[in-house]
Motif scaffolding. Sequence first.
Motif, PDB file in Angstrom:
ATOM      1  N   MET A 271       0.837  -1.199   0.000  1.00  0.00           N
ATOM      2  CA  MET A 271       0.000   0.000   0.000  1.00  0.00           C
ATOM      3  C   MET A 271       0.872   1.249   0.000  1.00  0.00           C
ATOM      4  O   MET A 271       2.099   1.166   0.133  1.00  0.00           O
ATOM      5  CB  MET A 271      -0.935  -0.002   1.208  1.00  0.00           C
ATOM      6  CG  MET A 271      -0.234  -0.034   2.554  1.00  0.00           C
ATOM      7  SD  MET A 271      -1.382  -0.257   3.940  1.00  0.00           S
ATOM      8  CE  MET A 271      -1.847  -1.977   3.741  1.00  0.00           C
ATOM      9  N   HIS A 272       0.222   2.373  -0.140  1.00  0.00           N
ATOM     10  CA  HIS A 272       0.888   3.670  -0.134  1.00  0.00           C
ATOM     11  C   HIS A 272       0.062   4.621   0.725  1.00  0.00           C
ATOM     12  O   HIS A 272      -1.099   4.320   1.030  1.00  0.00           O
ATOM     13  CB  HIS A 272       0.998   4.222  -1.568  1.00  0.00           C
ATOM     14  CG  HIS A 272       1.628   3.265  -2.541  1.00  0.00           C
ATOM     15  ND1 HIS A 272       0.911   2.230  -3.127  1.00  0.00           N
ATOM     16  CD2 HIS A 272       2.898   3.172  -3.013  1.00  0.00           C
ATOM     17  CE1 HIS A 272       1.722   1.536  -3.926  1.00  0.00           C
ATOM     18  NE2 HIS A 272       2.923   2.089  -3.874  1.00  0.00           N
ATOM     19  N   PRO A 273       0.615   5.773   1.094  1.00  0.00           N
ATOM     20  CA  PRO A 273      -0.170   6.723   1.880  1.00  0.00           C
ATOM     21  C   PRO A 273      -1.165   7.471   0.990  1.00  0.00           C
ATOM     22  O   PRO A 273      -0.953   8.628   0.608  1.00  0.00           O
ATOM     23  CB  PRO A 273       0.887   7.658   2.482  1.00  0.00           C
ATOM     24  CG  PRO A 273       2.037   7.581   1.543  1.00  0.00           C
ATOM     25  CD  PRO A 273       2.026   6.207   0.959  1.00  0.00           C
ATOM     26  N   THR A 274      -2.252   6.786   0.647  1.00  0.00           N
ATOM     27  CA  THR A 274      -3.266   7.325  -0.251  1.00  0.00           C
ATOM     28  C   THR A 274      -4.592   7.466   0.488  1.00  0.00           C
ATOM     29  O   THR A 274      -4.773   6.937   1.586  1.00  0.00           O
ATOM     30  CB  THR A 274      -3.467   6.397  -1.455  1.00  0.00           C
ATOM     31  OG1 THR A 274      -3.880   5.103  -0.967  1.00  0.00           O
ATOM     32  CG2 THR A 274      -2.198   6.243  -2.272  1.00  0.00           C
ATOM     33  N   GLN A 275      -5.534   8.118  -0.142  1.00  0.00           N
ATOM     34  CA  GLN A 275      -6.845   8.318   0.475  1.00  0.00           C
ATOM     35  C   GLN A 275      -7.570   6.992   0.755  1.00  0.00           C
ATOM     36  O   GLN A 275      -8.109   6.815   1.863  1.00  0.00           O
ATOM     37  CB  GLN A 275      -7.713   9.225  -0.403  1.00  0.00           C
ATOM     38  CG  GLN A 275      -9.064   9.543   0.218  1.00  0.00           C
ATOM     39  CD  GLN A 275      -9.871  10.534  -0.612  1.00  0.00           C
ATOM     40  OE1 GLN A 275      -9.377  11.100  -1.585  1.00  0.00           O
ATOM     41  NE2 GLN A 275     -11.119  10.753  -0.223  1.00  0.00           N
ATOM     42  N   PRO A 276      -7.621   6.047  -0.200  1.00  0.00           N
ATOM     43  CA  PRO A 276      -8.302   4.778   0.102  1.00  0.00           C
ATOM     44  C   PRO A 276      -7.694   4.054   1.300  1.00  0.00           C
ATOM     45  O   PRO A 276      -8.426   3.474   2.110  1.00  0.00           O
ATOM     46  CB  PRO A 276      -8.122   3.969  -1.180  1.00  0.00           C
ATOM     47  CG  PRO A 276      -7.895   4.966  -2.249  1.00  0.00           C
ATOM     48  CD  PRO A 276      -7.152   6.094  -1.599  1.00  0.00           C
ATOM     49  N   VAL A 277      -6.373   4.085   1.427  1.00  0.00           N
ATOM     50  CA  VAL A 277      -5.712   3.427   2.559  1.00  0.00           C
ATOM     51  C   VAL A 277      -6.049   4.150   3.860  1.00  0.00           C
ATOM     52  O   VAL A 277      -6.365   3.513   4.876  1.00  0.00           O
ATOM     53  CB  VAL A 277      -4.187   3.358   2.349  1.00  0.00           C
ATOM     54  CG1 VAL A 277      -3.478   2.950   3.638  1.00  0.00           C
ATOM     55  CG2 VAL A 277      -3.855   2.374   1.233  1.00  0.00           C
ATOM     56  N   ALA A 278      -6.000   5.487   3.836  1.00  0.00           N
ATOM     57  CA  ALA A 278      -6.332   6.262   5.035  1.00  0.00           C
ATOM     58  C   ALA A 278      -7.760   5.971   5.493  1.00  0.00           C
ATOM     59  O   ALA A 278      -8.031   5.828   6.685  1.00  0.00           O
ATOM     60  CB  ALA A 278      -6.145   7.750   4.776  1.00  0.00           C
TER      61      ALA A 278
END
Length: 308
Positions: A271-278
């Motif tokens: 994952m990455h620090p993106t909106q869906p992950v947040a």
Amino acid sequence: MKKSYFKYLLLFSSILLTFGLFAATPMVGSAKMTKNELFRAIERYSEENNREPIDARIDSVWKAIPGYNGRTVDIEASYKKMKSKGKFDEKKIVYKEISPKIHLEDLDNQPIYRGNPEKPIVAFLINVAWGNEYIPGILEVLEQHETKATFFFDGSWVKKNPDVAKQIQAAGHEIGNHAYSHPDLQQRSLEETKVELVKTNQVIEDTLNVKPKWFAPPSGSFNETTVQVAEQLEMKTILWTVDTVDWKKPPASEMVNRVVSKVENGAMILMHPTQPVAEGMETMIKEIKGKGYKLGTVSELMSEKRID
């Protein structure tokens, strides 16, 4: 007639007990045992609950797979914990771990896509090259759920964002190398690859005083040279088992459902620090833990230490 029936039934039961045919694992609360009886009970439990160690190996699909410790019951230590009451108690069983003969470091240079399939632990791989606005929220959720992840830092990002990098490290998360300028390493020479990895290690060491031991190639692009250079720098190359594909900006619920449905022992989730992950991190953690998995760092995943 009934008296005779019960008389013979009691006699038959007595014979069975004498010859140990009812010798299943003793229950807590049974009558006080002699030393020999308690030893035999622990030995029987040991025979059923010992586990053989699993060697690290190269898999045709998953490449390098770490080993996993076996376990054996320490009969003497278990007896010492039970002898005062003279009763078998499974909660007082003492185990010793048994190391495998072949370890991850014994294998040829190969990338790693997953942990050992017998170890019930899952790791979050969070690759960071941009997306600072979502990092605080992700860190907050991880802290609330006492979950540690492995963050792979792009070297140029650390150079620009030392305070954010320090915040992630201060929260207790593991730090890995993600090259310096997000290159396509499959197209880079040995020397170019070495520059990317060395520069990143240097800025991470200068900023955080830690030397990464795990390397995640940007976009998963690598070749044999990439793995070779990482190995020369005392790092293992880490890929992933399950991809959130968060960069496509899917609805958080859709991403979580897809990821959780694919999770299994030893899975590494990219994952990455993106909106869906947040937005989906909390649900993802709850559902993964709800399936009985522990969440930990790559180092915990790669460790041969047992989780029982």
